[in-house]
Design a protein around this motif. Structure first.
Motif, mmCIF file in Angstrom:
data_model
loop_
_atom_site.group_PDB
_atom_site.id
_atom_site.type_symbol
_atom_site.label_atom_id
_atom_site.label_comp_id
_atom_site.label_asym_id
_atom_site.label_seq_id
_atom_site.Cartn_x
_atom_site.Cartn_y
_atom_site.Cartn_z
ATOM 1 N N HIS A 97 18.063 -56.870 48.295
ATOM 2 C CA HIS A 97 16.662 -57.268 48.472
ATOM 3 C C HIS A 97 16.226 -58.109 47.283
ATOM 4 C CE1 HIS A 97 12.761 -57.160 50.231
ATOM 5 N NE2 HIS A 97 12.206 -56.485 49.235
ATOM 6 N N SER A 98 15.801 -59.337 47.555
ATOM 7 C CA SER A 98 15.448 -60.265 46.474
ATOM 8 C C SER A 98 13.990 -60.134 46.052
ATOM 9 C CB SER A 98 15.738 -61.708 46.911
ATOM 10 O OG SER A 98 14.967 -62.046 48.046
ATOM 11 N N ALA A 99 13.402 -58.953 46.277
ATOM 12 C CA ALA A 99 12.036 -58.670 45.842
ATOM 13 C C ALA A 99 12.011 -57.240 45.313
ATOM 14 C CB ALA A 99 11.057 -58.888 46.991
ATOM 15 N N SER A 100 10.914 -56.519 45.507
ATOM 16 C CA SER A 100 10.803 -55.185 44.926
ATOM 17 C C SER A 100 10.932 -54.088 45.973
ATOM 18 C CB SER A 100 9.474 -55.058 44.169
ATOM 19 O OG SER A 100 9.383 -53.819 43.510
ATOM 20 N N SER A 101 9.817 -53.614 46.520
ATOM 21 C CA SER A 101 9.863 -52.457 47.413
ATOM 22 C C SER A 101 10.654 -52.746 48.687
ATOM 23 C CB SER A 101 8.447 -52.029 47.804
ATOM 24 O OG SER A 101 8.492 -50.939 48.708
ATOM 25 N N VAL A 102 11.457 -51.751 49.101
ATOM 26 C CA VAL A 102 12.266 -51.878 50.314
ATOM 27 C C VAL A 102 11.771 -50.937 51.413
ATOM 28 C CG1 VAL A 102 14.287 -52.507 48.956
ATOM 29 C CG2 VAL A 102 13.955 -50.121 49.623
ATOM 30 N N LYS A 103 10.714 -50.197 51.136
ATOM 31 C CA LYS A 103 10.283 -49.153 52.065
ATOM 32 C C LYS A 103 9.796 -49.699 53.407
ATOM 33 C CE LYS A 103 9.315 -45.226 49.095
ATOM 34 N NZ LYS A 103 8.329 -44.211 48.682
ATOM 35 N N HIS A 104 9.374 -50.955 53.441
ATOM 36 C CA HIS A 104 8.847 -51.500 54.691
ATOM 37 C C HIS A 104 9.938 -51.880 55.682
ATOM 38 C CE1 HIS A 104 9.704 -54.924 52.100
ATOM 39 N NE2 HIS A 104 9.731 -55.702 53.149
ATOM 40 N N PHE A 105 11.202 -51.907 55.243
ATOM 41 C CA PHE A 105 12.250 -52.294 56.191
ATOM 42 C C PHE A 105 13.504 -51.419 56.148
ATOM 43 C CE2 PHE A 105 13.620 -54.504 52.400
ATOM 44 C CZ PHE A 105 15.015 -54.521 52.482
ATOM 45 N N VAL A 106 13.690 -50.656 55.108
ATOM 46 C CA VAL A 106 14.851 -49.774 55.026
ATOM 47 C C VAL A 106 14.551 -48.475 55.777
ATOM 48 C CG1 VAL A 106 16.225 -48.327 53.490
ATOM 49 C CG2 VAL A 106 15.818 -50.711 52.926
ATOM 50 N N VAL A 123 21.086 -69.168 56.207
ATOM 51 C CA VAL A 123 19.683 -68.972 55.851
ATOM 52 C C VAL A 123 18.850 -68.888 57.117
ATOM 53 C CG1 VAL A 123 17.691 -69.905 54.628
ATOM 54 C CG2 VAL A 123 19.993 -70.220 53.684
ATOM 55 N N LEU A 124 18.060 -67.812 57.246
ATOM 56 C CA LEU A 124 17.151 -67.659 58.376
ATOM 57 C C LEU A 124 15.770 -68.141 57.969
ATOM 58 C CD1 LEU A 124 18.169 -64.096 59.633
ATOM 59 C CD2 LEU A 124 19.095 -66.318 60.307
ATOM 60 N N ASP A 125 15.137 -68.947 58.820
ATOM 61 C CA ASP A 125 13.830 -69.512 58.494
ATOM 62 C C ASP A 125 12.744 -68.448 58.402
ATOM 63 O OD1 ASP A 125 14.858 -72.088 58.409
ATOM 64 O OD2 ASP A 125 14.538 -72.416 60.558
ATOM 65 N N ASP A 126 12.815 -67.431 59.253
ATOM 66 C CA ASP A 126 11.791 -66.390 59.297
ATOM 67 C C ASP A 126 12.441 -65.038 59.070
ATOM 68 O OD1 ASP A 126 9.754 -64.632 59.786
ATOM 69 O OD2 ASP A 126 9.372 -65.261 61.849
ATOM 70 N N PRO A 127 12.195 -64.400 57.912
ATOM 71 C CA PRO A 127 12.838 -63.111 57.623
ATOM 72 C C PRO A 127 12.405 -61.998 58.574
ATOM 73 C CG PRO A 127 11.135 -63.589 56.003
ATOM 74 C CD PRO A 127 11.316 -64.844 56.813
ATOM 75 N N GLY A 128 11.299 -62.212 59.279
ATOM 76 C CA GLY A 128 10.805 -61.207 60.207
ATOM 77 C C GLY A 128 11.247 -61.420 61.643
ATOM 78 N N ASP A 129 12.090 -62.416 61.888
ATOM 79 C CA ASP A 129 12.566 -62.725 63.238
ATOM 80 C C ASP A 129 13.763 -61.831 63.556
ATOM 81 O OD1 ASP A 129 13.636 -63.776 65.565
ATOM 82 O OD2 ASP A 129 13.243 -65.854 65.009
ATOM 83 N N ALA A 130 13.500 -60.730 64.277
ATOM 84 C CA ALA A 130 14.552 -59.756 64.568
ATOM 85 C C ALA A 130 15.652 -60.351 65.434
ATOM 86 C CB ALA A 130 13.948 -58.529 65.240
ATOM 87 N N GLU A 131 15.275 -61.208 66.364
ATOM 88 C CA GLU A 131 16.265 -61.804 67.258
ATOM 89 C C GLU A 131 17.230 -62.692 66.493
ATOM 90 O OE1 GLU A 131 16.406 -64.666 71.245
ATOM 91 O OE2 GLU A 131 14.549 -63.634 70.684
ATOM 92 N N ALA A 132 16.704 -63.517 65.585
ATOM 93 C CA ALA A 132 17.560 -64.391 64.779
ATOM 94 C C ALA A 132 18.455 -63.568 63.853
ATOM 95 C CB ALA A 132 16.704 -65.358 63.962
ATOM 96 N N LEU A 133 17.916 -62.475 63.323
ATOM 97 C CA LEU A 133 18.712 -61.633 62.429
ATOM 98 C C LEU A 133 19.878 -60.984 63.172
ATOM 99 C CD1 LEU A 133 19.222 -60.201 59.743
ATOM 100 C CD2 LEU A 133 17.583 -58.443 60.442
ATOM 101 N N THR A 134 19.596 -60.411 64.325
ATOM 102 C CA THR A 134 20.671 -59.751 65.064
ATOM 103 C C THR A 134 21.745 -60.738 65.498
ATOM 104 O OG1 THR A 134 19.339 -59.921 67.097
ATOM 105 C CG2 THR A 134 19.230 -57.852 65.876
ATOM 106 N N PRO A 188 12.670 -54.680 59.968
ATOM 107 C CA PRO A 188 13.130 -53.297 59.786
ATOM 108 C C PRO A 188 14.566 -53.127 60.284
ATOM 109 C CG PRO A 188 10.892 -53.316 60.642
ATOM 110 C CD PRO A 188 11.370 -54.737 60.686
ATOM 111 N N LEU A 189 15.376 -52.471 59.488
ATOM 112 C CA LEU A 189 16.787 -52.300 59.813
ATOM 113 C C LEU A 189 16.977 -51.030 60.644
ATOM 114 C CD1 LEU A 189 18.388 -53.405 56.442
ATOM 115 C CD2 LEU A 189 18.029 -54.750 58.516
#
Length: 315
Positions: free
Chosen positions: A64-73, A19-30, A47-48
Motif C-alpha cells: 500500500h503506497s499510502a497509510s491506512s489499509v483498513k478501508h480495503f484489507v 497501471v490501473l487508471d481507477d484504483p476503485g474499479d473492481a472489474e479492472a482489478l479482477t 476492497p480485497l
C-alpha cells in the motif's frame, strides 16, 4: 502520483508493471490480477474480498503506497496468507511538522493576531503569549506521528512533555524522555494538547465536553489526526466561549462547508486536511513502497509489514 522517475525505474526492473487508471474499479482489478505477484494499492483501493481475490492466482504481497489499509484489507487477505506492507511512515514527519507549526502558532497567538489585523486592529487586545520552553505539552497517542512530534519538540528545547497512550510502557516513555500519565491529568495541566491517536472504537470522541472542560483557560487543542477523536459539537461550544483555542486540519465533513461556524472563530486556526501533502512526502511513499517490494523479491524481511493483530491497534 507517488512514484518519481527513479522509483518507477526500480519497479520496472523487477518485472512488468500494469497501471490501473481507477484504483476503485473492481472489474479492472479482477481482470488484471491473474498472474500478478505484487499488488500496489493507494487511496480509494478496491476492497480485497474473496470474490476479488479468487482471481489472484499468484498474488503474494499487497504493497500500500499510502497509510491506512483498513478501508480495503479484509479478513480474507490474511486467511489466504497474503503479506501486507504500507508506506505510512512517510507521512509521520510532515504531519508532525504541521502539528509543531500549529503548536507554536497557538502559543504565540499568531492566528488571533492575524484575524484581528485583518479587521483593522493593532495591539488592541493582546492575548497572553507563551514560549515553548516554558510550556507543558500534552501528547495523546505515541503513534508514528506522535513520536516524530515529540522528537521535534525536544529539538526545540521543550522541557516537559506528557503522553497519554495505553500502549506506551514506562520503559519506552523513559527512553523518549516523556512522562506517561492519565488523560485527565494531561488535559488539566498542559498548555497545548496535540492529538496523534489512531481511529479505534475506544478513541471515538475521546475528547468530549467533559474532557474539554478540564483544559485550563488559555490552553489550546491541536488536531492533525482525525476528527473521530473529538466531539465536534462540544468543541465548537467550548471554542465559542473564547476560553480555549484550537488548530484543526481534520473535520467531520470534508470539504468543510463554506458556512461552517469554525470558519468564523478568531481563536481557531484551520487548514484543509493537507498536513501530509508535501511533494517530498508523496515521493517518499513511493520510495518506501518500492523498497518493500524489492525486499520481498529478494527474500529479506519487510520493514513495514502489517499483521492482523497489529491492525487492531492502528487507524
Amino acid at each position: 502520483m507517488v512514484f518519481a522517475p527513479e522509483s518507477t525505474a526500480r519497479l520496472e526492473a523487477l518485472g512488468d508493471v500494469v497501471v490501473l487508471d481507477d484504483p476503485g474499479d473492481a472489474e479492472a482489478l479482477t481482470a488484471a490480477l491473474p498472474g500478478t505477484d505484487v499488488l500496489i494499492t493507494s487511496w480509494g483501493a478496491t476492497p480485497l474480498t474473496a470474490a476479488v481475490l479468487d482471481h489472484a492466482d499468484r498474488l503474494r504481497l499487497v504493497a500500500h503506497s499510502a497509510s491506512s489499509v483498513k478501508h480495503f484489507v479484509t479478513e480474507e487477505v490474511f486467511r489466504r496468507g497474503l503479506r501486507i506492507t504500507q508506506a505510512g511512515q512517510a507521512m509521520a514527519e510532515p504531519v508532525a511538522e504541521v502539528s509543531l507549526a500549529f503548536t507554536l502558532s497557538l502559543l504565540h497567538r499568531i492566528h488571533r493576531f492575524d484575524h484581528a489585523m485583518r479587521d483593522g486592529a493593532w495591539r488592541d487586545a493582546v492575548p497572553p503569549q507563551h514560549g515553548l520552553t516554558a510550556s507543558r505539552i500534552g501528547v495523546v497517542g505515541a503513534s508514528r506521528t506522535g513520536l516524530e512530534y515529540i522528537r521535534m519538540l525536544f529539538a526545540l528545547r521543550a522541557t516537559e512533555v506528557l503522553v497519554y497512550d495505553p500502549y506506551l510502557t514506562n520503559e519506552r516513555a523513559a527512553e523518549l524522555g516523556v512522562r506517561r500519565t492519565a488523560l485527565d491529568y494531561l488535559l488539566r495541566t498542559s498548555r497545548v494538547v496535540a492529538l496523534h491517536a489512531p481511529i479505534l472504537p475506544e478513541t471515538h470522541q475521546l475528547i468530549g465536553a467533559r474532557e474539554l472542560a478540564l483544559m485550563p483557560d488559555g490552553a489550546s487543542l491541536v488536531n492533525t489526526a482525525r476528527s473521530w477523536l473529538v466531539d465536534t459539537a462540544a468543541l465548537l461550544e467550548e471554542l465559542r466561549t473564547g476560553r480555549i483555542d484550537a488548530a484543526l486540519d481534520v473535520f467531520d465533513e470534508e470539504p468543510l462547508p463554506p458556512d461552517d461556524p469554525f470558519r468564523a472563530l478568531p481563536n481557531v486556526l484551520l487548514t484543509p486536511h493537507q498536513a501530509a501533502a508535501t511533494v517530498e512526502c508523496y515521493f517518499e511513499m513511493g520510495k518506501i513502497t518500492v523498497s518493500e517490494i524489492e525486499r520481498h523479491a529478494t527474500g529479506r524481511p519487510l520493514h513495514y509489514e502489517l499483521t492482523e493483530a497489529a491492525l487492531t491497534r492502528m487507524g
